[in-house]
Design a protein around this motif. Structure first.
Motif, short mmCIF file in Angstrom:
data_model
loop_
_atom_site.label_atom_id
_atom_site.label_comp_id
_atom_site.label_asym_id
_atom_site.label_seq_id
_atom_site.Cartn_x
_atom_site.Cartn_y
_atom_site.Cartn_z
N GLY A 1 0.77 -1.24 0.00
CA GLY A 1 0.00 0.00 0.00
C GLY A 1 0.80 1.28 0.00
N GLY A 2 2.10 1.20 -0.28
CA GLY A 2 2.91 2.41 -0.27
C GLY A 2 3.09 2.99 -1.65
N ALA A 3 3.53 4.25 -1.69
CA ALA A 3 3.75 4.91 -2.97
C ALA A 3 5.11 4.57 -3.56
CB ALA A 3 3.64 6.42 -2.79
N LEU A 4 6.02 4.07 -2.70
CA LEU A 4 7.36 3.78 -3.18
C LEU A 4 7.41 2.39 -3.80
CD1 LEU A 4 9.40 5.33 -0.26
CD2 LEU A 4 8.77 6.34 -2.45
N ALA A 5 8.14 2.27 -4.89
CA ALA A 5 8.09 1.06 -5.70
C ALA A 5 9.34 0.20 -5.64
CB ALA A 5 7.83 1.44 -7.16
N GLU B 1 18.50 -4.58 -5.82
CA GLU B 1 17.29 -3.76 -5.91
C GLU B 1 16.09 -4.68 -6.11
OE1 GLU B 1 16.81 0.21 -8.18
OE2 GLU B 1 16.00 -1.33 -9.54
N ILE B 2 15.03 -4.43 -5.35
CA ILE B 2 13.81 -5.21 -5.46
C ILE B 2 12.68 -4.31 -5.97
CG2 ILE B 2 12.06 -6.55 -4.23
CD1 ILE B 2 14.15 -7.38 -2.25
N GLU B 3 12.03 -4.73 -7.06
CA GLU B 3 10.82 -4.05 -7.51
C GLU B 3 9.65 -4.64 -6.70
OE1 GLU B 3 8.68 -2.70 -11.66
OE2 GLU B 3 9.71 -4.63 -11.58
N ILE B 4 9.06 -3.81 -5.85
CA ILE B 4 8.09 -4.31 -4.87
C ILE B 4 6.87 -4.94 -5.54
CG2 ILE B 4 6.57 -3.63 -2.97
CD1 ILE B 4 8.69 -1.57 -2.19
N SER B 5 6.38 -4.35 -6.62
CA SER B 5 5.15 -4.85 -7.25
C SER B 5 5.33 -6.22 -7.89
CB SER B 5 4.65 -3.84 -8.29
OG SER B 5 5.63 -3.67 -9.30
N ASP C 1 10.47 5.92 -5.60
CA ASP C 1 9.20 5.78 -6.30
C ASP C 1 9.44 5.13 -7.67
OD1 ASP C 1 10.42 7.76 -7.71
OD2 ASP C 1 8.73 9.14 -7.68
N LYS C 2 8.36 4.88 -8.40
CA LYS C 2 8.49 4.13 -9.65
C LYS C 2 9.35 4.85 -10.67
CE LYS C 2 5.73 1.14 -12.60
NZ LYS C 2 6.41 -0.05 -12.07
N MET D 1 12.62 9.25 -9.10
CA MET D 1 12.93 10.67 -9.16
C MET D 1 12.89 11.34 -7.79
SD MET D 1 13.67 11.44 -12.28
CE MET D 1 13.52 13.23 -12.26
N ARG D 2 12.16 10.73 -6.86
CA ARG D 2 12.01 11.36 -5.56
C ARG D 2 13.26 11.15 -4.71
NH1 ARG D 2 6.42 9.40 -3.05
NH2 ARG D 2 7.38 10.44 -1.27
N THR D 3 13.39 12.00 -3.69
CA THR D 3 14.51 11.86 -2.77
C THR D 3 14.43 10.51 -2.08
OG1 THR D 3 14.47 14.25 -2.38
CG2 THR D 3 15.65 12.92 -0.77
#
Length: 280
Positions: A121-125, A138-142, A189-190, A193-195
């Protein structure tokens, strides 16, 4: 601040040097580096004339040089920096100064580093770890897809329950000397780009395995050789004794012979010695 300027990110551990390598490419008169604080106030870090010179408040932390390097970073160094080299030439540098836990392991042992992040349920991917600035995993959560750094796929594993419990703690098997360094764990995030969020920093030390440091054993002495060695030593002593004693004995003999000869020649002849003989 201008739109479309280059933006770079720099993570440094508290107490380490805070270097701005891009200032080395910006050595021209009038260039400046400023630190923009959260309240939008500005601290002038350095200006360039013949060299990068520290601004007020930085003179005890920086020496003039070809680039800007601050000694011993602290939490107040967090934030956005603006590097201006000329009209319209601007670079933004985001600095994160973070504490680090320290882990020590002996070469050949396994090591697990703790990292947790919300996985539902998070915005970070992405959950990611960099080692010394390069990809560790690196793990892609989805999707659950895992990407490893070069040569690490057979040595790194993450708990299979990360999806439900958010435990992304990796285990590194058979630690090697090249595994030492700084590990940065964070989420993106997906669009990436975010910090970085949920940033965790771990400094790993790998000690040399002392059992590998072998030395040549002493050469064993053959018991069957010892008597012969003893006889050789005895004959050597006898030879030295004879060599020293014989010359001394000869010298004493010569001296005594000369003394006896000289005393004999000094006794006067006996003219009346015949009177002592009995004639019947």
């Amino acid at each position: 601040m201008n739109n479309g300027v280059a933006v770079f990110s720099n993570v440094v551990i508290i107490g380490d040097r805070l270097a701005f390598p891009r200032t080395k490419d910006c050595m021209r008169g009038g260039a400046s580096l400023i630190h923009r604080l959260p309240d939008d106030s500005v601290h002038r870090v350095a200006d360039f004339s013949d060299a990068w010179m520290p601004g007020p408040g930085y003179r005890d932390r920086m020496s003039p040089g070809k680039s800007v390097v601050l000694r011993s970073a602290n939490v107040n160094d967090n934030g956005l920096y603006e590097l201006t080299c000329g009209a319209g030439d601007e670079t933004l540098i985001q600095v994160e100064v973070v504490p680090a836990s320290r882990v020590s392991v002996t070469e050949g042992e396994d090591i697990t580093v703790s990292f947790h992040h919300i996985s539902v349920g998070g915005a970070l991917a992405y959950a990611r770890c960099d080692r010394n600035g390069t990809l560790f995993f690196e793990i892609e959560i989805s999707s659950g897809n895992i990407t490893y750094g070069p040569g690490l796929e057979s040595r790194v594993s993450v708990s299979s329950g990360w999806k439900t419990d958010g435990d992304f703690s990796p285990t590194l098997r058979r630690a090697q000397m090249q595994d030492r360094g700084d590990y940065l764990f964070y989420a993106l995030d997906k669009a990436k780009m975010r910090t970085r969020e949920s940033l965790v920093t771990v400094r790993v030390e790998v000690k040399k395995n002392q059992s590998d440091l072998t030395t040549d054993p002493p050469t064993p002495v053959n018991a069957t050789q010892r008597p012969a060695e003893g006889r050789m030593e005895t004959w050597a002593i006898v030879g030295v004794t004879v060599a020293v004693t014989v010359p001394i004995v000869l010298a004493l003999g010569i001296m005594l012979g000369r003394l006896w000869k000289s005393r004999k020649s000094s006794v006067p002849p006996c003219s009346r010695c015949g009177a002592f003989f009995f004639v019947p």
